[in-house]
Design an enzyme around this catalytic site. Structure first.
Site, PDB file in Angstrom:
ATOM      1  N   MET A 155       0.840  -1.204   0.000  1.00  0.00           N
ATOM      2  CA  MET A 155       0.000   0.000   0.000  1.00  0.00           C
ATOM      3  C   MET A 155       0.872   1.250   0.000  1.00  0.00           C
ATOM      4  O   MET A 155       0.768   2.123   0.849  1.00  0.00           O
ATOM      5  CB  MET A 155      -0.956  -0.059   1.206  1.00  0.00           C
ATOM      6  CG  MET A 155      -2.090   0.946   1.210  1.00  0.00           C
ATOM      7  SD  MET A 155      -3.004   1.067  -0.335  1.00  0.00           S
ATOM      8  CE  MET A 155      -4.183  -0.265  -0.184  1.00  0.00           C
ATOM      9  N   ARG A 238       6.944  -5.727 -10.132  1.00  0.00           N
ATOM     10  CA  ARG A 238       8.208  -6.285 -10.620  1.00  0.00           C
ATOM     11  C   ARG A 238       8.020  -7.769 -10.899  1.00  0.00           C
ATOM     12  O   ARG A 238       7.416  -8.497 -10.097  1.00  0.00           O
ATOM     13  CB  ARG A 238       9.320  -6.112  -9.583  1.00  0.00           C
ATOM     14  CG  ARG A 238       9.879  -4.696  -9.482  1.00  0.00           C
ATOM     15  CD  ARG A 238      10.651  -4.279 -10.747  1.00  0.00           C
ATOM     16  NE  ARG A 238      11.229  -2.949 -10.648  1.00  0.00           N
ATOM     17  CZ  ARG A 238      10.621  -1.816 -11.005  1.00  0.00           C
ATOM     18  NH1 ARG A 238       9.383  -1.856 -11.486  1.00  0.00           N
ATOM     19  NH2 ARG A 238      11.238  -0.663 -10.914  1.00  0.00           N
ATOM     20  N   GLU A 267      13.030  -9.638 -18.166  1.00  0.00           N
ATOM     21  CA  GLU A 267      12.489  -8.660 -19.116  1.00  0.00           C
ATOM     22  C   GLU A 267      13.566  -8.347 -20.129  1.00  0.00           C
ATOM     23  O   GLU A 267      14.720  -8.151 -19.725  1.00  0.00           O
ATOM     24  CB  GLU A 267      12.087  -7.367 -18.396  1.00  0.00           C
ATOM     25  CG  GLU A 267      10.819  -7.562 -17.604  1.00  0.00           C
ATOM     26  CD  GLU A 267      10.297  -6.293 -16.946  1.00  0.00           C
ATOM     27  OE1 GLU A 267      10.793  -5.199 -17.267  1.00  0.00           O
ATOM     28  OE2 GLU A 267       9.395  -6.401 -16.127  1.00  0.00           O
ATOM     29  N   HIS A 286       5.918  -3.886 -19.757  1.00  0.00           N
ATOM     30  CA  HIS A 286       6.304  -2.944 -18.680  1.00  0.00           C
ATOM     31  C   HIS A 286       5.966  -1.493 -19.088  1.00  0.00           C
ATOM     32  O   HIS A 286       6.851  -0.630 -19.157  1.00  0.00           O
ATOM     33  CB  HIS A 286       7.801  -3.083 -18.337  1.00  0.00           C
ATOM     34  CG  HIS A 286       8.121  -2.623 -16.931  1.00  0.00           C
ATOM     35  ND1 HIS A 286       9.103  -3.193 -16.159  1.00  0.00           N
ATOM     36  CD2 HIS A 286       7.586  -1.626 -16.170  1.00  0.00           C
ATOM     37  CE1 HIS A 286       9.164  -2.567 -14.976  1.00  0.00           C
ATOM     38  NE2 HIS A 286       8.261  -1.614 -14.967  1.00  0.00           N
TER      39      HIS A 286
END
Ligand code: DGY
Length: 338
Positions: A155, A238, A267, A286
């Protein structure tokens, strides 16, 4: 006094590079793809400061071979591409760009919620494949967001922006985070939950935690097994937060209903990744923060952080504040930033 030497690891949107040029001698990597590790090490060795992106590995080797380097300004909220321990050991200040991308990333997260719940990508694919024969009462049925439970893990700024949007859509929102935010709970009428209970109850689980040694593979087989068979996993944070082979198994066996991931491990995701063979997963490259305005703001904030540091000031968004005193000693009187 010579102007400080700054290396920017890619062309940036907006006015960030022009701004930097008012304060430093700037070299920019103009290729579409990031500099290779050896190139980055060479560039860093010639630089007082680097403006880096999440694709640049700022590791112990680079940091210990860059005696001039005093500032790494990372254009991202996350900083898992930077070895913070090694940066601190080498008295290099690291900054980041939180806040400015929260709304944009939250919008994209909600787009993925809609895309999965209403099967938008599958629908588009079916039209292109000539499978649209008629309007059918049972064709591509999805689920409503209103009344569904959204479970948010992490959060921070993005998690909060997602929670606000979830509430506006009539969703019940539960969250799990390192720090409990009681005021926010009251304001948004959301509830704190244990990690396990969130996984068991949420219809949509959305990840917004940073990547650290503790959060790597936060979601693996055991966690996926806790989720409802109808649940959807969303990851715009991520890639390594999720054990991707466990996710493949869970999706292919319909242990969970679907996933939408904007981040992957590695990635870019190779085109032969098994996940891409599944109909119930959406993968995007992304781009959750990729609006022109937000990427320009991120670039400008990274440039401002860098220039402040060149002026010997400690930027608000410094990651390793613990080295402030020795870092100030190091750079005192060293740069003219204009
Ligand atoms: C960040 O800032 O960490 C985001 O992943 C960039 O899109």
């Amino acid at each position: 006094m010579p102007r400080p030497s700054v290396f920017v690891t890619r062309l940036l949107p907006g006015g960030a590079i022009e701004f930097l040029k008012h304060h430093a001698a700037v070299r920019v990597w103009r290729e579409e793809e990031p500099p290779l590790a050896e190139e980055l090490v060479q560039q860093a060795a010639r630089s007082d400061a680097i403006l880096s992106l999440l694709t640049d590995r700022i590791d112990a080797n680079l940091l210990s071979n860059s005696p001039r380097l005093a500032i790494v300004s990372n254009m991202a909220t996350g900083f898992d591409n930077v070895d913070i321990g090694a940066a601190s050991a080498n008295n290099v200040l690291v900054t980041r760009t939180p806040g400015v991308l929260s709304e944009t990333t939250a919008e994209f997260t909600i787009a993925l919620l809609f895309a999965t719940s209403r099967r938008i990508v599958e629908g588009d694919r079916s039209v292109r494949n000539g499978q649209w024969k008629t309007w059918g009462p049972n064709v591509l049925l999805g689920v409503d967001l209103a009344g569904a439970t959204l479970g948010i893990i992490g959060m921070g700024g993005v998690g909060e922006a997602v929670a606000r949007r979830g509430r506006a859509l009539g969703m019940r929102v539960k969250y799990y985070s390192r720090t409990r935010k009681r005021d926010l709970e009251k304001e948004l009428r959301i509830s704190y939950s244990s990690f396990t209970s969130l996984l068991e109850r949420a219809d949509f689980v959305s990840l917004h935690a940073p990547l650290t040694a503790e959060t790597k593979h936060l979601i693996g087989k055991a966690e996926l097994d806790l989720m409802k068979p109808s649940a959807v996993l969303i990851n715009t944070a991520r890639g390594p937060l999720v054990n991707q082979s466990a996710l493949y198994t869970a999706l292919s066996r319909q242990r969970i209903a679907a996933a939408a991931i904007d981040v992957s491990d590695p990635e870019p995701m190779p085109p032969d990744d098994p996940l891409l063979t599944l109909p119930n997963v959406i993968v995007t490259p992304h781009i959750a923060s990729a609006s022109t305005a937000t990427r320009s703001r991120m670039a400008m904030l990274a440039a401002e952080n860098l220039v402040q540091a060149l002026q010997g000031k400690l930027p608000k968004h410094t990651v390793n504040r613990n080295i402030a005193r020795q870092w100030r000693e190091r750079v005192r009187g060293r740069f003219t930033s204009s």
